[in-house]
Design an enzyme around this catalytic site. Structure first.
Site, mmCIF file in Angstrom:
data_model
loop_
_atom_site.group_PDB
_atom_site.id
_atom_site.type_symbol
_atom_site.label_atom_id
_atom_site.label_comp_id
_atom_site.label_asym_id
_atom_site.label_seq_id
_atom_site.Cartn_x
_atom_site.Cartn_y
_atom_site.Cartn_z
ATOM 1 N N ARG A 1 0.663 -1.577 0.041
ATOM 2 C CA ARG A 1 -0.088 0.086 -0.273
ATOM 3 C C ARG A 1 1.133 1.324 -0.354
ATOM 4 O O ARG A 1 -0.194 2.620 0.117
ATOM 5 C CB ARG A 1 -0.519 0.168 0.946
ATOM 6 C CG ARG A 1 -1.711 -1.298 1.193
ATOM 7 C CD ARG A 1 -2.875 -0.950 2.242
ATOM 8 N NE ARG A 1 -4.001 -2.284 1.805
ATOM 9 C CZ ARG A 1 -3.664 -3.632 2.955
ATOM 10 N NH1 ARG A 1 -3.194 -3.312 4.043
ATOM 11 N NH2 ARG A 1 -4.577 -4.485 2.711
ATOM 12 N N VAL A 2 1.674 1.369 -0.293
ATOM 13 C CA VAL A 2 3.248 1.764 -0.342
ATOM 14 C C VAL A 2 3.915 2.061 -1.886
ATOM 15 O O VAL A 2 3.184 3.257 -2.039
ATOM 16 C CB VAL A 2 4.201 1.795 0.532
ATOM 17 C CG1 VAL A 2 5.288 3.545 0.444
ATOM 18 C CG2 VAL A 2 3.907 2.106 1.953
#
Length: 511
Positions: A371-372
């Site tokens: 999710r980064v």
């Protein structure tokens, strides 16, 4: 006879409590009223706080415990030592501290238990500093967005699911699918790339033979000097298994708060949740879904929230977490896996079918996510890996679809063949993490179609030939590329060098 003993014990206890009340008062002291299975129930000690250390005066000396259940008329305390020494009627006092462990550079290269006691046969650890096992996580304003890469050296992860310093990336899958291997390779890569990252490996209830083998391998690879191993075995009390991840995190926070960078590996949090369930049920907390206590989410969220990239005002240090969760028959929708997935910033899902097909690391391109994303990638890796995940996911879908039909159009055939080459490229032996320039050159060669003439089973040989040629003929350029700051685009100098070497390497393997 049994009734007589109970009556006598009750009188003794009443006398002990009355005597203590007269001498010291039950605010500052207490009495053990019953004990069993590593838990002591204490009457008195009305000033005790959560996680505070208690000292039990036994006939064999002082045994420590910590308060976990604070009730109206008694405390449920988890014993840290040998519970066979503790008996009803023993006096209990507050130590005046919460649970702390030794932290600092003195622990580097050592194998310790969750209380900081050495397990490697070395001298006692004389640490100058101590850190609290339980500590509030850094607030929102004390954090910075994750933007520095934490390179694992594994092409499939660095290219498709990048991990940044301060991120929490879950490694999840069935037993024996290579979860620990990914964590160990990441530790080895920190030493090889000289990143200065401190590794802290927390073994929760792991076989002692496995831990010993791991430590030996880390020594062979020259990684142990920048590593702390916090070890607990299956025969250790549940209290030590429960404390292990928190103790390891306290050790990591010391380096983070000094402006350094630390990597936490929790192997694994499934066993941690089971140890906590055992303690909670002994403390008579009501079980809920799947017999876990209601606060099992809080158990892991307060642990993993301590991993962060700190703001510049706080020194810009980072604590990165790679928690490991073991699933049963690939069920990631079970209680503990869904809990931890919702706390972390992405997951790397290890697929059993891929593992047995010989695709290792057996990372599922469809179920894994970071999710980064690109924020945690170097410019070089980001520039060549843009379509890698999508291409691989499409290939897996097409390959399963193509099994049922023989007539495929040229585009579909080309896509399947490219996918086969990518799959081969992403296979990587354990203990062989790759540096940035090796990853960039390899992915560029396959994704740009420079290896399209090479049969899929010869891709690894062509890759080795390409890397050897580049390092022999263009060492200076590859060292520059290894910094990761330069984008590799079609017309850039580095792209031309890689393309030329790739074409030359492919010629030797084309059928």
């Amino acid at each position: 006879m049994a009734e007589l003993q109970v009556a006598e014990l009750s009188k003794d206890l009443q006398a002990a409590i009355a005597g203590l009340e007269k001498k010291e008062g039950l605010t500052d002291a207490g009495v053990v009223i019953r004990v069993g299975d590593g838990v002591a129930w204490v009457h008195g000690l009305k000033q005790a706080g959560y996680s505070e250390v208690l000292e039990i005066d036994t006939k064999a000396g002082v045994v420590e415990a910590f308060a976990l259940n604070l009730m109206e008329d008694e405390i449920g305390a988890v014993i840290l030592g040998d519970d066979s020494k503790v008996a009803a009627g023993d006096t209990v006092r507050l130590k005046g501290t919460i649970l702390e462990v030794p932290v600092g550079e003195e622990l580097l290269g050592r194998v310790v238990d969750p209380l900081g006691r050495p397990l490697d046969g070395g001298p006692a650890i004389k640490a100058k500093n101590r850190g609290p096992i339980e500590r509030e996580a850094i607030g929102v304003m004390g954090r910075k967005h994750v933007h520095e890469p934490m390179m694992t050296g594994i092409v499939a992860i660095d290219a498709m699911f990048p991990i940044g310093r301060g991120q929490r990336e879950l490694i999840i899958g069935d037993r024996q699918t290579g979860k620990t291997a990914i964590a160990v390779d990441t530790m080895i890569n920190q030493a090889r790339e000289k990143t200065g990252v401190i590794n802290i490996y927390v073994a929760v209830g792991q076989k002692l033979s496995k831990i010993a083998g791991l430590v030996e391998r880390l020594k062979q690879e020259g990684v142990m000097e920048q590593t702390i191993v916090v070890a607990t075995g299956p025969s250790d009390p549940a209290s030590l298994l429960y404390l292990a991840p928190y103790a390891g995190t306290a050790m990591g926070e010391y380096f983070r708060d000094k402006g350094g960078h630390a990597l936490m590996i929790y192997d694994d949090l499934t066993k941690h949740a089971v140890a906590y369930r055992q303690m909670s049920l002994l403390l008579r907390r009501p079980p809920g879904r799947e017999a876990f206590p209601g606060d099992v989410f809080y158990l892991h969220s307060r642990l993993l929230e301590r991993s962060a990239k700190l703001s510049d005002e706080l020194g810009a240090g980072s604590l990165t977490a790679l928690p490991i969760i073991e699933t049963q028959a690939g069920d990631i929708s079970a209680y503990i896996p869904t809990n931890v997935i919702s706390i972390t910033d992405g997951q790397i899902f290890m697929e059993t079918d891929l593992f047995y097909q010989g695709i290792r690391p057996a990372i599922s391109a469809g179920l894994s996510v970071s999710r980064v994303g690109g924020d945690a990638q170097t410019k070089a890796v980001k520039s060549v890996s843009g379509h890698l995940k999508l291409g691989l996911s499409q290939f897996r879908e097409l390959a399963s679809f193509a099994q049922f039909g023989s007539d495929l159009d040229a585009d579909t055939k080309a896509q399947i063949e490219r996918g086969q080459r990518l799959t081969e490229l992403l296979k990587q032996p354990q203990y062989q993490p790759m540096s940035i320039w090796e990853q960039v050159a390899s992915v560029f060669a396959v994704s740009e179609g420079l290896f399209d003439g090479v049969p899929a089973d010869k891709i690894k040989d062509a890759q080795a030939a390409l890397l050897t040629k580049l390092w022999t003929d263009h060492k200076a350029e590859m060292r520059e590329l290894n910094k990761g700051a330069e984008k590799v685009e079609k017309d850039s100098a580095s792209a031309k060098i890689i393309a030329k070497a790739a074409k030359a390497a492919a010629k030797g393997f084309e059928s």
